[in-house]
Design a protein around this motif. Structure first.
Motif, mmCIF file in Angstrom:
data_model
loop_
_atom_site.group_PDB
_atom_site.id
_atom_site.type_symbol
_atom_site.label_atom_id
_atom_site.label_comp_id
_atom_site.label_asym_id
_atom_site.label_seq_id
_atom_site.Cartn_x
_atom_site.Cartn_y
_atom_site.Cartn_z
ATOM 1 N N ASP A 37 -5.751 -29.564 -84.908
ATOM 2 C CA ASP A 37 -6.015 -28.358 -85.701
ATOM 3 C C ASP A 37 -7.042 -27.437 -85.057
ATOM 4 O OD1 ASP A 37 -4.267 -29.342 -87.593
ATOM 5 O OD2 ASP A 37 -5.857 -30.358 -88.734
ATOM 6 N N HIS A 38 -7.702 -27.921 -84.014
ATOM 7 C CA HIS A 38 -8.762 -27.127 -83.395
ATOM 8 C C HIS A 38 -8.753 -27.381 -81.888
ATOM 9 C CE1 HIS A 38 -10.871 -30.985 -83.255
ATOM 10 N NE2 HIS A 38 -10.595 -31.114 -84.549
ATOM 11 N N PRO A 39 -9.334 -26.495 -81.096
ATOM 12 C CA PRO A 39 -9.392 -26.721 -79.643
ATOM 13 C C PRO A 39 -10.153 -28.007 -79.329
ATOM 14 C CG PRO A 39 -10.009 -24.469 -80.196
ATOM 15 C CD PRO A 39 -9.972 -25.221 -81.489
ATOM 16 N N ALA A 40 -9.763 -28.648 -78.221
ATOM 17 C CA ALA A 40 -10.421 -29.896 -77.831
ATOM 18 C C ALA A 40 -10.593 -29.931 -76.321
ATOM 19 C CB ALA A 40 -9.607 -31.100 -78.297
ATOM 20 N N GLU A 41 -11.696 -30.539 -75.901
ATOM 21 C CA GLU A 41 -11.968 -30.756 -74.482
ATOM 22 C C GLU A 41 -11.758 -32.239 -74.179
ATOM 23 O OE1 GLU A 41 -12.768 -28.478 -72.212
ATOM 24 O OE2 GLU A 41 -12.700 -26.831 -73.673
ATOM 25 N N ILE A 42 -10.851 -32.526 -73.241
ATOM 26 C CA ILE A 42 -10.574 -33.909 -72.846
ATOM 27 C C ILE A 42 -11.177 -34.131 -71.465
ATOM 28 C CG2 ILE A 42 -8.783 -35.610 -72.355
ATOM 29 C CD1 ILE A 42 -6.959 -34.106 -74.276
ATOM 30 N N ASP A 43 -12.146 -35.038 -71.390
ATOM 31 C CA ASP A 43 -12.818 -35.291 -70.116
ATOM 32 C C ASP A 43 -11.964 -36.140 -69.181
ATOM 33 O OD1 ASP A 43 -15.095 -33.836 -70.762
ATOM 34 O OD2 ASP A 43 -16.030 -35.540 -71.775
ATOM 35 N N HIS A 44 -11.295 -37.148 -69.732
ATOM 36 C CA HIS A 44 -10.495 -38.049 -68.890
ATOM 37 C C HIS A 44 -9.249 -38.497 -69.641
ATOM 38 C CE1 HIS A 44 -13.629 -38.549 -65.828
ATOM 39 N NE2 HIS A 44 -14.500 -38.664 -66.819
ATOM 40 N N VAL A 45 -8.142 -38.621 -68.903
ATOM 41 C CA VAL A 45 -6.938 -39.299 -69.379
ATOM 42 C C VAL A 45 -6.709 -40.465 -68.425
ATOM 43 C CG1 VAL A 45 -4.487 -39.119 -69.916
ATOM 44 C CG2 VAL A 45 -5.980 -37.122 -70.214
ATOM 45 N N THR A 46 -6.808 -41.680 -68.949
ATOM 46 C CA THR A 46 -6.774 -42.875 -68.109
ATOM 47 C C THR A 46 -5.753 -43.865 -68.636
ATOM 48 O OG1 THR A 46 -9.143 -42.588 -67.677
ATOM 49 C CG2 THR A 46 -8.176 -44.710 -67.090
ATOM 50 N N LEU A 47 -5.040 -44.515 -67.718
ATOM 51 C CA LEU A 47 -4.140 -45.610 -68.061
ATOM 52 C C LEU A 47 -4.778 -46.923 -67.624
ATOM 53 C CD1 LEU A 47 -0.733 -44.118 -66.850
ATOM 54 C CD2 LEU A 47 -1.576 -44.225 -69.204
ATOM 55 N N ALA A 48 -4.597 -47.957 -68.426
ATOM 56 C CA ALA A 48 -5.162 -49.265 -68.099
ATOM 57 C C ALA A 48 -4.153 -50.360 -68.428
ATOM 58 C CB ALA A 48 -6.461 -49.502 -68.865
ATOM 59 N N LEU A 49 -3.944 -51.269 -67.483
ATOM 60 C CA LEU A 49 -3.148 -52.463 -67.747
ATOM 61 C C LEU A 49 -4.069 -53.516 -68.339
ATOM 62 C CD1 LEU A 49 -1.022 -52.719 -64.470
ATOM 63 C CD2 LEU A 49 -0.255 -51.932 -66.715
ATOM 64 N N LEU A 50 -3.620 -54.179 -69.395
ATOM 65 C CA LEU A 50 -4.446 -55.213 -69.997
ATOM 66 C C LEU A 50 -3.604 -56.394 -70.431
ATOM 67 C CD1 LEU A 50 -5.556 -54.341 -73.628
ATOM 68 C CD2 LEU A 50 -3.877 -52.986 -72.411
#
Length: 254
Positions: A37-50
């Motif tokens: 609903d509002h602007p957002a700042e995304i610092d990191h998009v990360t994938l992780a195998l677990l």
């Protein structure tokens, strides 16, 4: 205030091209981000195998989720209200990745997943978790086929934190695939555990037999190790190799 709890913020959904892979393959897909609903700042998009790992601490044992491989998809993204973003990725799967499917059947006790982590400035990470299915390499499958031909019965599989000396292990844990032995060895061996430690060129096969104690023989664990190239593994008579090792362990005659 609700923004701090992720209310009205961006959501994430990871779509895999194919969740079935082998160790050393590349997992492909795209991370889909939908603005809130509002602007957002995304610092990191990360994938992780677990995966789930058994940890021994003193006299206690417990299971925990452990990340064993991380991959950065993107950094410093601005997402507008209700904006949709699609981020393709190609994630290399470690060649030491544990298995959770053999012969088309899921291994009981083994869980593997791909987690998407969104570091959203000033908000809770929404995240996403997708199961993946890791099948054996042809060289590993040759060993597993021999276990089946000999009459071993699979019981369970798990990951244990720790290192095996003498092999080029890089992950902080190793997988154990446990079997009950075939009838001709069951009187002297309780169970056999199989571990693969794999590099791009070589396959290391580690066997551990839990030997029963007898009137004139001691019980305990007995180990066997076999190191070959992946090509050599395909040409090895693993049924004969494992049968010979089991005969030596149990004291049986040919």
């Amino acid at each position: 205030m609700l923004r701090a709890f992720g209310v009205g913020g961006p959501t994430v959904d990871t779509v895999l091209t194919n969740p079935n892979v082998r160790p050393g393959d590349v997992l492909t897909g795209e991370v889909r981000i939908a603005g809130g609903d509002h602007p957002a700042e995304i610092d990191h998009v990360t994938l992780a195998l677990l995966t789930r790992v058994e940890v021994e601490s003193g006299d206690n044992e417990y299971n925990t989720n452990m990340e064993f491989h991380k991959y950065s998809v993107a950094q410093r993204l601005a997402v507008g209200p209700h904006q949709n973003l699609s981020l393709p990725f190609q994630l290399p799967v470690p060649v030491e990745c544990p298995l959770n499917v053999v012969g088309g059947t899921q291994l009981a006790g083994m869980q593997l997943g791909l987690r998407t982590e969104l570091e959203v400035r000033g908000a809770v990470d929404p995240g996403d978790l997708d199961p993946i299915w890791v099948h054996p390499l042809p060289s590993q499958d040759a060993v597993l086929q021999a276990f089946g031909h000999m009459g071993f019965r699979f019981t369970k599989a798990d990951n244990e934190r720790g290192r095996i000396h003498g092999v080029p292990q890089t992950l902080p844990f190793y997988q154990e695939i446990e079997f009950y032995p075939p009838p001709q060895f069951a009187g002297r061996v309780k169970q056999v555990e199989l571990t693969f430690v794999t590099t791009p060129q070589h396959l290391h096969v580690i066997l551990e037999a839990d030997k029963r104690a007898g009137l004139l023989r001691a019980g305990g664990d007995v180990y066997g190790r076999f190191g070959v190239t992946h090509e050599q593994a395909l040409g090895t008579d693993w049924t004969a190799t494992i049968n010979q090792w089991m005969a030596q362990v149990s004291g049986s005659r040919w």
